[in-house]
Design a protein around this motif. Structure first.
Motif, PDB file in Angstrom:
ATOM      1  N   VAL A   6      49.114  23.009  54.491  1.00 11.57           N
ATOM      2  CA  VAL A   6      48.456  23.185  53.183  1.00 11.57           C
ATOM      3  C   VAL A   6      49.676  23.429  52.296  1.00 11.57           C
ATOM      4  CG1 VAL A   6      46.011  23.693  53.599  1.00 11.57           C
ATOM      5  CG2 VAL A   6      47.605  25.630  53.791  1.00 11.57           C
ATOM      6  N   PRO A   7      50.598  22.310  51.921  1.00 14.18           N
ATOM      7  CA  PRO A   7      51.683  22.661  50.947  1.00 14.18           C
ATOM      8  C   PRO A   7      51.054  22.814  49.734  1.00 14.18           C
ATOM      9  CG  PRO A   7      51.365  20.380  51.637  1.00 14.18           C
ATOM     10  CD  PRO A   7      50.389  20.994  52.438  1.00 14.18           C
ATOM     11  N   ASN A   8      51.770  23.572  48.793  1.00 12.83           N
ATOM     12  CA  ASN A   8      51.518  24.155  47.513  1.00 12.83           C
ATOM     13  C   ASN A   8      50.300  24.890  47.419  1.00 12.83           C
ATOM     14  OD1 ASN A   8      53.851  22.941  46.765  1.00 12.83           O
ATOM     15  ND2 ASN A   8      53.032  20.980  46.302  1.00 12.83           N
ATOM     16  N   MET A   9      49.627  25.420  48.486  1.00 10.58           N
ATOM     17  CA  MET A   9      48.308  26.062  48.296  1.00 10.58           C
ATOM     18  C   MET A   9      48.695  27.409  47.549  1.00 10.58           C
ATOM     19  SD  MET A   9      45.051  27.391  49.068  1.00 10.58           S
ATOM     20  CE  MET A   9      44.644  26.127  50.372  1.00 10.58           C
ATOM     21  N   ILE A  10      49.909  27.967  47.592  1.00 13.48           N
ATOM     22  CA  ILE A  10      50.471  29.112  47.107  1.00 13.48           C
ATOM     23  C   ILE A  10      51.037  28.842  45.734  1.00 13.48           C
ATOM     24  CG2 ILE A  10      51.557  31.301  47.501  1.00 13.48           C
ATOM     25  CD1 ILE A  10      48.893  31.140  49.090  1.00 13.48           C
ATOM     26  N   SER A  11      50.920  29.485  44.696  1.00 12.41           N
ATOM     27  CA  SER A  11      51.582  29.267  43.708  1.00 12.41           C
ATOM     28  C   SER A  11      52.992  29.842  43.496  1.00 12.41           C
ATOM     29  CB  SER A  11      50.664  29.741  42.447  1.00 12.41           C
ATOM     30  OG  SER A  11      49.674  28.884  42.151  1.00 12.41           O
ATOM     31  N   ARG A  12      53.839  29.517  42.647  1.00 11.96           N
ATOM     32  CA  ARG A  12      55.111  29.978  42.865  1.00 11.96           C
ATOM     33  C   ARG A  12      55.073  31.437  42.647  1.00 11.96           C
ATOM     34  NH1 ARG A  12      58.589  25.503  39.341  1.00 11.96           N
ATOM     35  NH2 ARG A  12      58.488  23.816  40.860  1.00 11.96           N
ATOM     36  N   ARG A  13      54.329  31.802  41.423  1.00 10.40           N
ATOM     37  CA  ARG A  13      53.984  33.391  41.419  1.00 10.40           C
ATOM     38  C   ARG A  13      52.539  33.445  41.298  1.00 10.40           C
ATOM     39  NH1 ARG A  13      56.755  37.810  38.736  1.00 10.40           N
ATOM     40  NH2 ARG A  13      55.335  39.400  37.938  1.00 10.40           N
ATOM     41  N   HIS A  14      51.994  33.748  42.589  1.00  4.82           N
ATOM     42  CA  HIS A  14      50.736  34.040  42.933  1.00  4.82           C
ATOM     43  C   HIS A  14      49.969  34.893  42.570  1.00  4.82           C
ATOM     44  CE1 HIS A  14      47.372  31.416  45.178  1.00  4.82           C
ATOM     45  NE2 HIS A  14      46.720  32.779  45.096  1.00  4.82           N
ATOM     46  N   ALA A  15      50.390  35.929  43.023  1.00  9.17           N
ATOM     47  CA  ALA A  15      49.614  37.456  42.862  1.00  9.17           C
ATOM     48  C   ALA A  15      50.885  38.622  42.648  1.00  9.17           C
ATOM     49  CB  ALA A  15      48.522  37.759  43.739  1.00  9.17           C
ATOM     50  N   VAL A  16      50.261  39.734  42.206  1.00  8.09           N
ATOM     51  CA  VAL A  16      51.082  40.963  41.926  1.00  8.09           C
ATOM     52  C   VAL A  16      50.423  42.124  42.577  1.00  8.09           C
ATOM     53  CG1 VAL A  16      52.478  42.510  40.475  1.00  8.09           C
ATOM     54  CG2 VAL A  16      52.609  40.017  40.229  1.00  8.09           C
ATOM     55  N   ILE A  17      51.008  42.949  43.356  1.00 11.10           N
ATOM     56  CA  ILE A  17      50.176  44.584  43.640  1.00 11.10           C
ATOM     57  C   ILE A  17      51.021  45.502  43.083  1.00 11.10           C
ATOM     58  CG2 ILE A  17      49.814  45.934  45.813  1.00 11.10           C
ATOM     59  CD1 ILE A  17      49.532  43.739  47.527  1.00 11.10           C
ATOM     60  N   VAL A  18      50.253  46.135  42.260  1.00 10.81           N
ATOM     61  CA  VAL A  18      50.672  47.323  41.484  1.00 10.81           C
ATOM     62  C   VAL A  18      50.187  48.797  42.029  1.00 10.81           C
ATOM     63  CG1 VAL A  18      50.908  48.203  39.170  1.00 10.81           C
ATOM     64  CG2 VAL A  18      50.633  45.726  39.455  1.00 10.81           C
ATOM     65  N   SER A  19      51.224  49.522  42.370  1.00  6.95           N
ATOM     66  CA  SER A  19      50.871  50.932  42.935  1.00  6.95           C
ATOM     67  C   SER A  19      51.220  51.932  41.898  1.00  6.95           C
ATOM     68  CB  SER A  19      51.943  51.285  43.890  1.00  6.95           C
ATOM     69  OG  SER A  19      51.797  50.271  45.261  1.00  6.95           O
ATOM     70  N   ALA A  20      50.087  52.768  41.559  1.00  8.45           N
ATOM     71  CA  ALA A  20      50.047  54.015  40.971  1.00  8.45           C
ATOM     72  C   ALA A  20      49.568  55.338  41.927  1.00  8.45           C
ATOM     73  CB  ALA A  20      49.084  53.826  39.635  1.00  8.45           C
ATOM     74  N   ASP A  21      49.601  56.465  41.129  1.00  8.09           N
ATOM     75  CA  ASP A  21      49.387  57.599  41.582  1.00  8.09           C
ATOM     76  C   ASP A  21      47.987  57.637  42.345  1.00  8.09           C
ATOM     77  OD1 ASP A  21      52.075  58.583  41.525  1.00  8.09           O
ATOM     78  OD2 ASP A  21      51.616  59.698  39.910  1.00  8.09           O
ATOM     79  N   ASP A  22      46.939  57.217  41.648  1.00  6.99           N
ATOM     80  CA  ASP A  22      45.517  57.359  41.738  1.00  6.99           C
ATOM     81  C   ASP A  22      45.072  55.871  42.343  1.00  6.99           C
ATOM     82  OD1 ASP A  22      45.751  56.118  39.526  1.00  6.99           O
ATOM     83  OD2 ASP A  22      44.287  57.441  38.391  1.00  6.99           O
ATOM     84  N   SER A  23      45.695  54.716  42.307  1.00  3.24           N
ATOM     85  CA  SER A  23      45.198  53.456  42.657  1.00  3.24           C
ATOM     86  C   SER A  23      46.112  52.508  42.845  1.00  3.24           C
ATOM     87  CB  SER A  23      44.099  53.104  41.607  1.00  3.24           C
ATOM     88  OG  SER A  23      44.752  52.860  40.409  1.00  3.24           O
ATOM     89  N   VAL A  24      46.035  51.340  43.623  1.00  4.45           N
ATOM     90  CA  VAL A  24      46.618  50.473  44.003  1.00  4.45           C
ATOM     91  C   VAL A  24      45.669  49.174  43.710  1.00  4.45           C
ATOM     92  CG1 VAL A  24      47.984  49.147  45.813  1.00  4.45           C
ATOM     93  CG2 VAL A  24      47.790  51.402  46.052  1.00  4.45           C
ATOM     94  N   MET A  25      46.527  48.199  43.035  1.00  2.95           N
ATOM     95  CA  MET A  25      45.557  47.109  42.281  1.00  2.95           C
ATOM     96  C   MET A  25      46.378  45.827  42.568  1.00  2.95           C
ATOM     97  SD  MET A  25      44.438  46.793  38.281  1.00  2.95           S
ATOM     98  CE  MET A  25      43.513  48.264  38.536  1.00  2.95           C
ATOM     99  N   VAL A  26      45.520  44.759  42.767  1.00  2.60           N
ATOM    100  CA  VAL A  26      45.966  43.464  42.773  1.00  2.60           C
ATOM    101  C   VAL A  26      45.668  42.598  41.846  1.00  2.60           C
ATOM    102  CG1 VAL A  26      44.146  42.721  44.329  1.00  2.60           C
ATOM    103  CG2 VAL A  26      46.166  41.267  44.477  1.00  2.60           C
ATOM    104  N   VAL A  27      46.621  41.782  41.163  1.00  5.03           N
ATOM    105  CA  VAL A  27      46.397  41.193  40.012  1.00  5.03           C
ATOM    106  C   VAL A  27      46.750  39.794  40.406  1.00  5.03           C
ATOM    107  CG1 VAL A  27      46.824  40.813  37.576  1.00  5.03           C
ATOM    108  CG2 VAL A  27      47.032  43.171  38.536  1.00  5.03           C
ATOM    109  N   ASP A  28      45.703  38.771  40.159  1.00  6.54           N
ATOM    110  CA  ASP A  28      45.914  37.526  40.239  1.00  6.54           C
ATOM    111  C   ASP A  28      46.789  36.825  38.857  1.00  6.54           C
ATOM    112  OD1 ASP A  28      45.393  34.703  41.802  1.00  6.54           O
ATOM    113  OD2 ASP A  28      44.863  34.314  39.737  1.00  6.54           O
ATOM    114  N   CYS A  29      47.736  36.020  39.176  1.00 10.44           N
ATOM    115  CA  CYS A  29      48.725  35.558  38.274  1.00 10.44           C
ATOM    116  C   CYS A  29      48.192  34.121  37.615  1.00 10.44           C
ATOM    117  CB  CYS A  29      50.274  35.335  38.510  1.00 10.44           C
ATOM    118  SG  CYS A  29      51.005  37.044  38.923  1.00 10.44           S
ATOM    119  N   GLU A  30      46.756  34.027  37.345  1.00 11.89           N
ATOM    120  CA  GLU A  30      46.218  32.883  37.052  1.00 11.89           C
ATOM    121  C   GLU A  30      46.712  31.551  37.953  1.00 11.89           C
ATOM    122  OE1 GLU A  30      47.182  31.833  33.140  1.00 11.89           O
ATOM    123  OE2 GLU A  30      46.074  33.827  32.288  1.00 11.89           O
ATOM    124  N   SER A  31      46.535  31.886  39.262  1.00 13.13           N
ATOM    125  CA  SER A  31      46.840  30.831  40.317  1.00 13.13           C
ATOM    126  C   SER A  31      45.726  29.696  40.316  1.00 13.13           C
ATOM    127  CB  SER A  31      46.950  31.549  41.540  1.00 13.13           C
ATOM    128  OG  SER A  31      45.835  32.112  42.042  1.00 13.13           O
TER     129      SER A  31
END
Length: 436
Positions: free
Chosen positions: A365-390
Motif C-alpha cells: 500500500v504505497p503512500n498509505m502513510i503521509s509524510r507527516r502523519h501523526a505526532v505523539i506528545v508526552s506530558a506529566d499527566d497524559s500522553v496524546m496522539v495528534v493526527d496531522c490532517e492525514s
C-alpha cells in the motif's frame, strides 16, 4: 468604373450582413417533441411541489452491509465517510416502502477542495449479495442520477443526460440532497435544500417492486454525508424542559411614585413595624418562599460540602509513571518489537525518514502513510496522539481520531485499518499511574 466598383462592394457587404442576421438563432427556439432530454427543470419549493413529503419516513441509519470497501460508518450508522480515493463509497438506505411514492434525504458534511466528479443518488430494486463494483452506476439493479456531467444510469448502462443540475457547482458542505421516487411514472426527482432541481423518467426499465433501497454514492469531491431524519422524527426529538417551580421566580415589588422627595426625610416617618405610605402591600410570603424541606436540605448540603472540602485538603494530581528506560509510553509491534517514545519533544510518525522518528511505508500500500502523519506528545499527566490532517487517518480502538489521549492497552493503527499492513498496528504500553 471606380464609382461602379465601390457600389458593387457596398452591395456585397449589405448582402452578407443580411445573411448573418437571418442565420442568427431566435431567442426562444421551438424544439421538436422527442428531442428534449429526459429531464425537466422545476425550481418549485418542496413543500408546494410535494405536500405529503412531511409524511414520508425512512430508516435513521445506513445499511451496515453491503457497503463500499472504503466507506466507514459513524454516529450509529448515520454518517457515511469515504476514507480514501474517489470511488468505492456506495451506501444503501432501506428498505423503503414504495406503494406509490418514497423519499429520503442526506446532508453533505464534508467535501474536498478539488474534483471533477461528484455525488450520485438513486435507488436499488434488490441488494447485491456482495458489493464488488466501484460505483453504484455499474450495478444491474440500480438507477442513478449524478456523477460528473451528470447523467442517468439504469441497470449498469447510461440512458440519458441531465440538464439544469450540476452537482459540482450546486453542492456545498451543508447542502441537503433528497430523492423522490414515483412508482407509477417510473420517475426520480432530485431536491436540493427543499427545491426541486431535476426530474428524470427511466426508459425501458422493469417496474419497481413495492420495497426498494435508496442508494447514495459518496463519490468524487463529496467525502462524507449524514442521513437526515424525517420531519416527524426531528420534531419528536425536540424536548421542551418543564417550567421552574413558582418559588424560584422572584416577584418584583412595585413602588408608587412619592409626592415629594422630602417625604423620605420627614421626622414623622413611619416606624419599623408600621407599613410605609406609597408602597403596595407585599405579596403572600407563602407563595414566593421555597418549601421548608427544600430550604433545609439545601442548607445541609452546603454545610456537608464545606466539611468535605476542609477534610479533603488540596486535590491530588495524577502523575504518570515511567518505564525503567525512562519512557512514559511504548508502542508494541505485532512481532514483539518495542518503539520507545521519549518524554522530551514530539515523536513524529510518517513516511519521510528524514523528518520522522518512526518511518512507516509498505510496497503493498504505497503512500498509505503521509509524510507527516501523526505526532505523539508526552506530558506529566497524559500522553496524546495528534493526527496531522492525514489522508488515511489515525485510528485508536477502531475509531478515527484527530486528537486522543492514549491509555494502557489501546490499539493504535496508522492509516486505514481496512488496508493497513500488520507493521502499521501497535499496542500502547504504559505503567500504572501514581497520585501525588
Amino acid at each position: 468604373p471606380v464609382i461602379t466598383y465601390f457600389k458593387h462592394q457596398a452591395m456585397e457587404k449589405a448582402a452578407s450582413a443580411e445573411t448573418l442576421v437571418s442565420a442568427a438563432p431566435t431567442p426562444q427556439r421551438c424544439r421538436t417533441p422527442g428531442t428534449e432530454a429526459l429531464t425537466e427543470a422545476c425550481p418549485t419549493p418542496l413543500t408546494s411541489a410535494v405536500p405529503e413529503v412531511n409524511e414520508f419516513t425512512w430508516p435513521s441509519s445506513f445499511c451496515d452491509a453491503p457497503r463500499g470497501e472504503r466507506l466507514e460508518l459513524s454516529e450509529s450508522g448515520r454518517v457515511a465517510t469515504r476514507a480514501s480515493g474517489v470511488t468505492k463509497g456506495v451506501a444503501f438506505v432501506g428498505p423503503l416502502r414504495l406503494e406509490s411514492k418514497a423519499y429520503f434525504e442526506v446532508e453533505v458534511t464534508e467535501m474536498e477542495a478539488r474534483g471533477s466528479q461528484s455525488l450520485a443518488i438513486g435507488l436499488c430494486s434488490s441488494l447485491p449479495a456482495k458489493l464488488r463494483a466501484e460505483r453504484a452506476r455499474d450495478l444491474d439493479s440500480c438507477c442513478m442520477l449524478g456523477y460528473d456531467l451528470p447523467k442517468i444510469y439504469a441497470n449498469g448502462a447510461e440512458v440519458g443526460k441531465l440538464k439544469h443540475w450540476r452537482p459540482l457547482k450546486d453542492l456545498t458542505a451543508g447542502s441537503r440532497v433528497g430523492l423522490l421516487i414515483e412508482r407509477e411514472t417510473m420517475e426520480l426527482s432530485v431536491f436540493i435544500n427543499g427545491i426541486k432541481k431535476v426530474s428524470a423518467s427511466i426508459p425501458n426499465a422493469q417496474p419497481w417492486p413495492c420495497e426498494v433501497w435508496g442508494v447514495v454514492d459518496v463519490h468524487g469531491n463529496v467525502r462524507s454525508v449524514r442521513l437526515c431524519k424525517p420531519v416527524g422524527v426531528e420534531k419528536a426529538d425536540v424536548k421542551v424542559p418543564p417550567p421552574p417551580p413558582a418559588w424560584t421566580k422572584p416577584e418584583a415589588t412595585t413602588l408608587s411614585r412619592l409626592d415629594s422627595t422630602q417625604a423620605l426625610s420627614s421626622e414623622d416617618g413611619p416606624s419599623a413595624g408600621e407599613p410605609q405610605e406609597g408602597l403596595e402591600p407585599a405579596a403572600d410570603a407563602e407563595a414566593t418562599a421555597p418549601p421548608a424541606d427544600v430550604a433545609q436540605s439545601s442548607e445541609s448540603a452546603k454545610r456537608a460540602a464545606a466539611a468535605v472540602e476542609v477534610a479533603a485538603g488540596p486535590k491530588k494530581r495524577i502523575r504518570l509513571n515511567c518505564h525503567p528506560c525512562g519512557c512514559m509510553v511504548h508502542l508494541l509491534g505485532n512481532t514483539g518489537s518495542v518503539v520507545h517514545i521519549p518524554r522530551m519533544g514530539d515523536f513524529v510518525i510518517g513516511r519521510n525518514p528524514k523528518s520522522c522518528q518512526l518511518a512507516l511505508d509498505s510496497q503493498d500500500v504505497p503512500n498509505m502513510i503521509s509524510r507527516r502523519h501523526a505526532v505523539i506528545v508526552s506530558a506529566d499527566d497524559s500522553v496524546m496522539v495528534v493526527d496531522c490532517e492525514s489522508v488515511n487517518g489515525t485510528f485508536v480502538n477502531g475509531r478515527r481520531v484527530g486528537r486522543e489521549t492514549l491509555r494502557q492497552g489501546d490499539k493504535l493503527v496508522v492509516g486505514n485499518p481496512a488496508q493497513s499492513p500488520a507493521h502499521f498496528r501497535f499496542e500502547v504500553s504504559m505503567p500504572v499511574a501514581i497520585e501525588k
